[in-house]
Scaffold this motif. Structure first.
Motif, mmCIF file in Angstrom:
data_model
loop_
_atom_site.group_PDB
_atom_site.id
_atom_site.type_symbol
_atom_site.label_atom_id
_atom_site.label_comp_id
_atom_site.label_asym_id
_atom_site.label_seq_id
_atom_site.Cartn_x
_atom_site.Cartn_y
_atom_site.Cartn_z
ATOM 1 N N LEU A 40 -1.840 -1.352 -4.139
ATOM 2 C CA LEU A 40 -2.870 -0.338 -3.988
ATOM 3 C C LEU A 40 -2.181 1.016 -3.886
ATOM 4 O O LEU A 40 -1.297 1.198 -3.054
ATOM 5 C CB LEU A 40 -3.691 -0.599 -2.719
ATOM 6 C CG LEU A 40 -4.329 -1.991 -2.604
ATOM 7 C CD1 LEU A 40 -4.914 -2.185 -1.220
ATOM 8 C CD2 LEU A 40 -5.383 -2.180 -3.666
ATOM 9 N N ASP B 270 -10.813 2.111 2.417
ATOM 10 C CA ASP B 270 -11.137 1.088 1.419
ATOM 11 C C ASP B 270 -9.966 0.131 1.210
ATOM 12 O O ASP B 270 -10.160 -1.076 1.055
ATOM 13 C CB ASP B 270 -11.534 1.732 0.086
ATOM 14 C CG ASP B 270 -12.891 2.435 0.159
ATOM 15 O OD1 ASP B 270 -13.670 2.168 1.100
ATOM 16 O OD2 ASP B 270 -13.162 3.253 -0.745
ATOM 17 N N ALA B 271 -8.731 0.670 1.203
ATOM 18 C CA ALA B 271 -7.549 -0.179 1.044
ATOM 19 C C ALA B 271 -7.422 -1.127 2.235
ATOM 20 O O ALA B 271 -7.111 -2.308 2.067
ATOM 21 C CB ALA B 271 -6.291 0.677 0.905
ATOM 22 N N VAL C 50 0.872 -1.174 0.000
ATOM 23 C CA VAL C 50 0.000 0.000 0.000
ATOM 24 C C VAL C 50 0.904 1.217 0.000
ATOM 25 O O VAL C 50 1.772 1.342 0.857
ATOM 26 C CB VAL C 50 -0.922 0.043 1.243
ATOM 27 C CG1 VAL C 50 -1.765 1.310 1.238
ATOM 28 C CG2 VAL C 50 -1.811 -1.191 1.290
ATOM 29 N N ILE D 128 -2.881 4.891 -3.094
ATOM 30 C CA ILE D 128 -3.940 5.690 -2.480
ATOM 31 C C ILE D 128 -3.455 7.099 -2.185
ATOM 32 O O ILE D 128 -2.268 7.386 -2.213
ATOM 33 C CB ILE D 128 -4.456 5.026 -1.185
ATOM 34 C CG1 ILE D 128 -3.339 4.930 -0.138
ATOM 35 C CG2 ILE D 128 -5.056 3.658 -1.485
ATOM 36 C CD1 ILE D 128 -3.817 4.473 1.216
ATOM 37 N N GLY D 129 -4.407 7.971 -1.882
ATOM 38 C CA GLY D 129 -4.107 9.337 -1.465
ATOM 39 C C GLY D 129 -3.360 10.112 -2.522
ATOM 40 O O GLY D 129 -3.524 9.891 -3.719
ATOM 41 N N SER E 6 -8.614 11.072 0.681
ATOM 42 C CA SER E 6 -7.475 10.226 1.047
ATOM 43 C C SER E 6 -7.843 9.270 2.172
ATOM 44 O O SER E 6 -7.485 8.097 2.151
ATOM 45 C CB SER E 6 -6.286 11.086 1.477
ATOM 46 O OG SER E 6 -5.800 11.830 0.405
ATOM 47 N N SER F 164 -1.565 8.759 -5.624
ATOM 48 C CA SER F 164 -2.316 8.521 -6.854
ATOM 49 C C SER F 164 -2.552 9.820 -7.608
ATOM 50 O O SER F 164 -2.298 9.908 -8.798
ATOM 51 C CB SER F 164 -3.656 7.860 -6.502
ATOM 52 O OG SER F 164 -4.463 7.730 -7.629
ATOM 53 N N GLU G 218 -9.978 6.492 0.775
ATOM 54 C CA GLU G 218 -9.172 5.529 0.016
ATOM 55 C C GLU G 218 -8.365 4.633 0.956
ATOM 56 O O GLU G 218 -8.220 3.439 0.711
ATOM 57 C CB GLU G 218 -8.235 6.249 -0.945
ATOM 58 C CG GLU G 218 -8.964 6.791 -2.147
ATOM 59 C CD GLU G 218 -8.029 7.482 -3.108
ATOM 60 O OE1 GLU G 218 -6.845 7.709 -2.766
ATOM 61 O OE2 GLU G 218 -8.487 7.800 -4.212
ATOM 62 N N GLY G 219 -7.831 5.205 2.030
ATOM 63 C CA GLY G 219 -7.106 4.410 3.015
ATOM 64 C C GLY G 219 -8.017 3.400 3.685
ATOM 65 O O GLY G 219 -7.653 2.238 3.889
ATOM 66 N N GLY H 251 1.054 5.303 0.145
ATOM 67 C CA GLY H 251 0.434 6.593 0.382
ATOM 68 C C GLY H 251 1.562 7.587 0.511
ATOM 69 O O GLY H 251 2.552 7.301 1.157
#
Length: 140
Positions: A108, A128-129, A89, A110-111, A122, A114, A125-126, A91
């Motif tokens: 993944l 959901d991840a 992950v 995220i934040g 953000s 991306s 998304e965190g 971020g």
């Protein structure tokens, strides 16, 4: 990343560790939570340690080789392996480094890693991840 955007990353990290995942938190900086107020930073560092999160400073991920996450020191560029990895992950800052070769592992992004986005986006998304990772079986 401002203070408000860093907090969800640490919450996700400790939650994953609490769910039984082996979690490594990497930063290219000299320390984590440097943008978090000192009093809050103490709590972040305590919670990460209590959850068993391994923190690596001054390093960046460069790829997954034979199932092992490879990292490089930001100054010496010395490479080392962290061990088997199931999910990565990311971020982070607005400017993304070259794409990470994950050797086919799920990745993944995220934040702000991306695209620039708000704290709320953000955080979502965190969240959901985190859900996506907790639904994966733990590596044997």
């Amino acid at each position: 990343m401002d203070d408000a955007q860093e907090e969800p990353l640490y919450a996700l990290t400790t939650a994953l560790a609490a769910d039984g995942h082996e979690v490594h938190l990497l930063t290219s900086g000299e320390m984590i939570a440097r943008r978090v107020a000192f009093v809050s930073r103490i709590g972040v560092l305590r919670r990460l340690d209590e959850a068993g999160v391994t923190v690596h400073t001054g390093v960046v991920p460069v790829g997954v080789v034979d199932g092992s996450l490879r990292i490089a020191h930001v100054l010496s560029r010395r490479l080392r392996e962290l061990g088997p990895v199931a999910t990565v992950v990311r971020g982070g800052p607005l400017e993304a480094p070259p794409l990470l070769d994950t050797g086919g592992r799920q990745t993944l992004v995220i934040g702000d890693a991306s695209a620039p986005r708000s704290y709320v986006a953000s955080g979502r998304e965190g969240y959901d991840a985190g859900l996506a990772i907790t639904e994966l079986p733990l590596p044997a």
